[in-house]
Design a protein around this motif. Structure first.
Motif, short mmCIF file in Angstrom:
data_model
loop_
_atom_site.label_atom_id
_atom_site.label_comp_id
_atom_site.label_asym_id
_atom_site.label_seq_id
_atom_site.Cartn_x
_atom_site.Cartn_y
_atom_site.Cartn_z
N GLY A 10 0.69 -1.18 -0.42
CA GLY A 10 0.20 -0.05 0.23
C GLY A 10 1.13 1.15 0.11
O GLY A 10 1.93 1.37 -0.52
N THR A 13 0.87 5.16 2.37
CA THR A 13 1.06 5.60 2.66
C THR A 13 1.73 6.97 2.97
O THR A 13 2.36 7.35 2.19
N VAL A 42 -3.61 5.63 4.99
CA VAL A 42 -3.65 4.78 4.04
C VAL A 42 -3.73 5.75 2.90
O VAL A 42 -5.39 5.51 3.24
N ASP A 82 -6.52 5.82 -0.77
CA ASP A 82 -7.21 4.98 -1.71
C ASP A 82 -6.59 5.07 -3.26
O ASP A 82 -5.86 6.60 -3.42
N ARG A 100 -11.39 4.02 10.18
CA ARG A 100 -11.50 3.31 8.94
C ARG A 100 -12.98 3.79 8.60
O ARG A 100 -13.49 3.90 9.72
N PRO A 128 -7.66 0.15 -1.81
CA PRO A 128 -6.06 1.02 -1.24
C PRO A 128 -5.45 0.76 -2.32
O PRO A 128 -6.00 0.47 -3.49
N THR A 160 -1.98 1.34 -5.12
CA THR A 160 -0.69 0.45 -4.25
C THR A 160 0.77 0.75 -4.82
O THR A 160 0.05 1.60 -5.87
#
Ligand code: FMN
Length: 170
Positions: free
Chosen positions: A35, A37, A89, A91, A156, A162, A164
């Motif tokens: 992922g 961040t 995190v 998206d 959350r 997510p 990547t």
């Protein structure tokens, strides 16, 4: 092969082999899907944030996570002293946010909507999946500093797709 060379040849070759191994590791890691961040902190009225894909979970009890920061980071001083960080995190729609926080130095928070979180870290309004942490430990890890945090709060959304590192690079 590079390792074999480093064992059988002189000092000069060893230096070259270390450079080769570093490049090989970087190339290999491009195939490791992670992922993406944005990790933020605030310490003594200063804020810092950067894109990181070295984030991972470490322990469940206690709840620990870690990530690594390059010793060449312009905000290293802050990361050496701060007692807090927040992991946002990203998206799949947040490539612009990733680009903003992947830049070196400057005020990355300018014009952004954020509020201080439970541990004091800047919480980005644009990012619905976030972990707020207090710094648990710091370790030397070669040319990076390994930062371990105890997770204090998780926010959350109901559903999440997510971003990547592969989507970011390709
Ligand atoms: C996908 C991606 C992942 C990254 N992961 C890390 C990381 O884990 N640690 C790190 O120090 N830098 C990482 N970087 C580079 C930093 O985000 C970049 O150098 C940073 O903006 C430096 O900020 P600063 O010098 O202002 O502290 C990553 C960059 C990208 C695009």
């Amino acid at each position: 092969m590079a390792l074999l060379n480093s064992l059988t040849t002189g000092e000069r070759s060893t230096i070259i082999d270390i450079a080769v191994m570093s490049a090989e590791l970087r190339d290999a890691m491009r195939h490791w899907v992670t992922g993406v961040t944005v990790i933020t902190t605030s310490w003594r009225d200063q804020t810092a944030g950067l894109v990181s894909n070295s984030f991972t979970s470490v322990s469940l009890e206690p709840a620990l996570v870690s990530w690594c920061i390059d010793l060449r980071s312009s905000s290293l001083e802050l990361w050496n002293h701060t007692d807090n960080f927040a992991v946002h995190v990203l998206d799949e729609e947040q490539t612009a946010l990733a680009a903003r926080f992947a830049k070196k130095g400057g005020d990355k928070f300018s014009g952004m909507d954020w509020t201080p979180g439970i541990c004091g870290s800047p919480m980005l309004a644009a990012s619905p999946l976030a972990l707020e942490c207090e710094v648990w430990a710091r370790y030397q890890g070669g040319d990076h500093l390994i930062v371990v945090g105890r997770v204090i709060r998780v926010t959350r959304p109901e559903s999440f797709a997510p971003l990547t590192n592969h989507a970011l690079y390709h």
